[in-house]
Design a protein around this motif. Structure first.
Motif, short mmCIF file in Angstrom:
data_model
loop_
_atom_site.label_atom_id
_atom_site.label_comp_id
_atom_site.label_asym_id
_atom_site.label_seq_id
_atom_site.Cartn_x
_atom_site.Cartn_y
_atom_site.Cartn_z
N ALA A 1 0.83 -1.22 0.00
CA ALA A 1 0.00 0.00 0.00
C ALA A 1 0.86 1.26 0.00
CB ALA A 1 -0.93 0.00 1.21
N GLY B 1 3.72 1.41 -1.57
CA GLY B 1 4.45 1.46 -2.82
C GLY B 1 5.65 0.55 -2.86
N THR C 1 -2.46 -4.26 -6.59
CA THR C 1 -2.36 -4.03 -8.03
C THR C 1 -2.41 -5.33 -8.83
OG1 THR C 1 0.07 -4.13 -8.04
CG2 THR C 1 -0.94 -1.99 -7.63
N ASP D 1 -4.72 -0.66 2.03
CA ASP D 1 -4.65 0.42 1.04
C ASP D 1 -5.42 1.65 1.50
OD1 ASP D 1 -7.08 -0.97 0.78
OD2 ASP D 1 -7.24 -0.57 -1.39
N THR E 1 -2.33 4.09 1.27
CA THR E 1 -2.04 4.49 -0.11
C THR E 1 -1.94 6.00 -0.27
OG1 THR E 1 -3.07 2.50 -0.99
CG2 THR E 1 -2.83 4.34 -2.51
N HIS F 1 1.31 7.90 -1.84
CA HIS F 1 1.23 8.85 -2.96
C HIS F 1 1.89 10.17 -2.59
CE1 HIS F 1 -0.93 11.75 -5.70
NE2 HIS F 1 -0.45 10.86 -6.56
N ILE G 1 3.70 6.02 -4.85
CA ILE G 1 2.54 5.54 -5.61
C ILE G 1 2.33 6.46 -6.79
CG2 ILE G 1 0.05 5.14 -5.52
CD1 ILE G 1 1.49 3.15 -3.80
N ARG H 1 -2.09 4.60 -10.35
CA ARG H 1 -2.51 3.73 -9.24
C ARG H 1 -3.32 4.53 -8.23
NH1 ARG H 1 1.16 -0.11 -5.14
NH2 ARG H 1 -0.59 -0.57 -3.73
N TYR H 2 -2.93 5.76 -7.98
CA TYR H 2 -3.67 6.58 -7.02
C TYR H 2 -5.08 6.88 -7.53
CZ TYR H 2 -4.82 10.32 -3.79
OH TYR H 2 -5.43 11.09 -2.83
N PHE I 1 -7.16 3.90 -6.93
CA PHE I 1 -7.47 3.82 -5.51
C PHE I 1 -8.62 4.77 -5.15
CE2 PHE I 1 -6.66 6.17 -1.51
CZ PHE I 1 -7.01 5.19 -0.59
#
Length: 630
Positions: free
Chosen positions: A67, A69, A232, A448, A452, A456, A461, A465-466, A469
């Motif tokens: 989560a 990265g 992912t 996550d 996450t 980010h 991240i 991907r963000y 999310f």
């Protein structure tokens, strides 16, 4: 030795085990030019002990790394041969994934990932000394005289630190799996004034799988329902051709062989000096400590698909080699087995963790970080969790930014690091769900949602991907809103379903969310009577169900976190003179001076510091009456 200038980096990571790999990748992904130096390029991310990732608490750490990265979750999802979700019959707070890894493929895949990473150089070499300038780590010197300079250094030397392997009466200098040990670096740390301890861990024998009689064992298959570590990873790629493990047991004959040879067992003869792990004892220790038990479990774990080596989980030993052979053959299914490698114990140096800050930076030397088994932990997952945090903080240090600290209410990683730097450890530390007071908040399913955003912000991240999310989070929020507004009526078809399963009938209308709180009712089943206009993923559905069913318990846990927030935010000034604070108990003064807590909350968790001491300390801090050390 003649030295020469070999290069300059923002961050240097020494050691490429599970901690070092995560540390180096984190630093590089944050845009810092990073050097990863390892004793042997062929042993990068090597598994010297069991060929598996995850388990209770540990599996949650792997998801937390992902989560943020990190790489461990993605790497095991590419290389597993079996996957199981544990504790499915219990609540979500203790569920966790565990995967059997293809040991060689795991290491090769991680190595290739590191080779492809921008801003990251991978080199083979032995770090022998640190470059120290004005109390700050500014690089390393290798055995060939190469000087690599940097703004921060992360040490993750693991069990190679003055490692010594022990088999029976034999004891020799070695890293894990007969690799080269790191000797000079430990000696240099002692020169710098660091306190080191000696810990011990061990492994069981490996045997040839073709010589096992599996008909005398119990099969342990993987899960049919897909679960993967990384948020992912594509669940549609889940393996249906998983490799099983097998279960057998020791016998009374096994125990008798061990008892008759305790006079040759290094842990009882004094040859082993290091402190071993309480939660992963050797088989000879089990026989002595649990003498009333007639048998102990032995799991037969394949080490990969391109090898016939099988790991005997539960049979860790340092008995003489010929005794190991005799002992193994007394186990059902292993009567005709051929041993390929003997088990062994390994002693190694540990950085006593009270010398570390919560960022994993050492208190004695600025910009020097340590992570992994070097800090007194056991396990690949604990090492990787520290590694990603040390790498993040080394990168932040190189950028002159404030450290990134995870609180105990944020992550199991936060629990582990706080335990180490605040409470210390006198034996190899292992993460357990019982160590986390907020474990209902720190679930494997919501890692996550917890981390996450932080990943980010750190630059770990990427934007795509963000964005994915954020879509997931929005879908969960929208569905929770819908089911707290949708109302079932007594004459709805759902009433017949309730009658069928013996659930209380509806006398009046009831909200979807309230009906879902009944333990016998699942979210998926209720969707049949009140479908959503949006298609939710399996993970999104899981979040909706858990958040509704455990709403009351989660709310209580969050309230506890809020109450502690004031103490977490109350900083203790650096270099204070605890001796000048009237009213503090003598033991409290001693412990506070040793640990040097950064917040009132951290001080409250120190063994020997009582609530009365905290009350006194808070008054002095709030009134600014603490004298500084001259």
């Amino acid at each position: 030795m003649r030295t020469y200038e070999a290069g300059s980096y923002d961050v240097i990571v020494v050691g490429a085990g599970h901690a070092g790999c995560e540390a180096a990748l984190a630093s590089a992904r944050m845009g810092q030019n990073t050097l990863l130096l390892t004793l042997n390029l062929e042993m990068l991310a090597f598994m010297p002990c069991n060929p598996s990732i995850g388990g209770p608490a540990k599996g949650v750490v792997v998801r937390e790394i992902d989560a943020l990265g990190g790489e461990m979750g993605r790497n095991i999802d590419k290389t597993y041969i079996q996957m199981r979700l544990l504790n499915t019959g219990k609540g979500p707070a203790v569920r966790a994934l565990r995967a059997q890894a293809d040991k060689a493929l795991y290491a090769q895949t991680m190595k290739h990932t590191i080779e492809l990473e921008d801003h990251l150089d991978l080199k083979q070499g032995i770090a022998q000394r640190l470059v120290i300038e004005e109390g700050t780590a500014r690089g390393i010197i290798t055995h060939t005289g190469a000087i690599y300079r940097s703004k921060a250094v992360v040490l993750t030397a693991g069990t190679s630190s003055r490692g010594q392997i022990i088999i029976g009466e034999l004891k020799y200098s070695s890293g894990p799996n007969n690799s080269q040990p790191s000797i000079k670096l430990s000696e240099h740390l002692l020169e710098l004034g660091f306190e080191l301890a000696r810990f011990k861990t061990g492994t069981p024998p490996r045997v040839h799988g073709n010589t096992i009689d599996y008909s005398k064992t119990e099969i342990q298959p993987g899960d049919v329902e897909p679960h993967l570590f990384s948020f992912t990873s594509d669940l549609e790629s889940y393996r249906t051709d998983q490799v099983p493990c097998w279960l057998t047991y020791t016998t009374e004959e096994t125990h008798e062989i061990i008892r008759e040879n305790l006079d040759r067992a290094p842990m009882f003869t004094g040859i082993v000096e290091g402190v071993g792990a309480r939660y992963c004892p050797s088989i000879e220790d089990k026989i002595v400590r649990f003498s009333d038990k007639p048998r102990h479990q032995i799991f037969l774990e394949p080490e990969g698909e391109m090898t016939d080596e099988v790991y005997l989980q539960g049979l860790s030993t340092s008995l003489p080699e010929e005794i190991q052979v005799e002992m193994i053959k007394s186990v059902p299914g292993l009567e005709q087995v051929k041993m390929m490698r003997p088990g062994y114990a390994i002693e190694y140096d540990v950085m006593i963790p009270h010398q570390l800050r919560p960022s994993l930076e050492t208190k004695r030397i600025n910009a020097l970080f340590t992570a992994g088994q070097m800090n007194g932990t056991s396990g690949y997952e604990e090492a990787a969790g520290q590694g990603i945090m040390a790498g993040i903080n080394a990168a932040l240090k190189a950028q002159d930014k404030e450290p990134f600290i995870l609180k105990r209410s944020d992550a199991y990683i936060g629990v582990m690091i706080d335990d180490l730097v605040t409470k210390g450890t006198t034996e190899p530390y292992r993460l357990l769900t019982s160590r986390a007071e907020y474990r209902l908040l720190l679930r494997h399913d919501n890692a996550d949602l917890r981390l996450t955003e932080k990943g980010h912000e750190l630059g770990m991240i990427d934007d795509q991907r963000y964005a994915n999310f954020c879509e997931k989070k929005a879908a969960i929020k929208a569905e929770l809103k819908r089911i707290t507004q949708f109302r079932f009526k007594p004459n709805d078809p759902v009433s017949n379903y309730l009658t069928e399963i013996g659930s209380a009938p509806l006398k009046d209308g009831i909200l979807f969310s309230e009906l879902l709180k009944r333990p016998e009712i699942s979210y998926d089943r209720l969707l049949e009577f009140a479908p959503s206009s949006e298609t939710l993923t399996v993970e999104e559905k899981e979040q909706v169900e858990i958040q509704v069913k455990y709403e009351g318990y989660i709310a209580k846990a969050i309230e506890k976190v809020k109450k502690l927030k004031r103490m977490e935010e109350k900083k203790i000034p650096e270099h204070i003179d605890y001796d000048a604070i009237n009213g503090l108990a003598t033991e409290a003064k001693q412990r506070l001076k040793l640990i040097q807590p950064e917040t009132i909350a951290q001080a409250s968790r120190i063994s020997g510091v009582n609530p009365a001491d905290i009350s006194v300390l808070m008054i002095y801090v709030e009134q600014g009456r603490i004298a500084k050390v001259k």
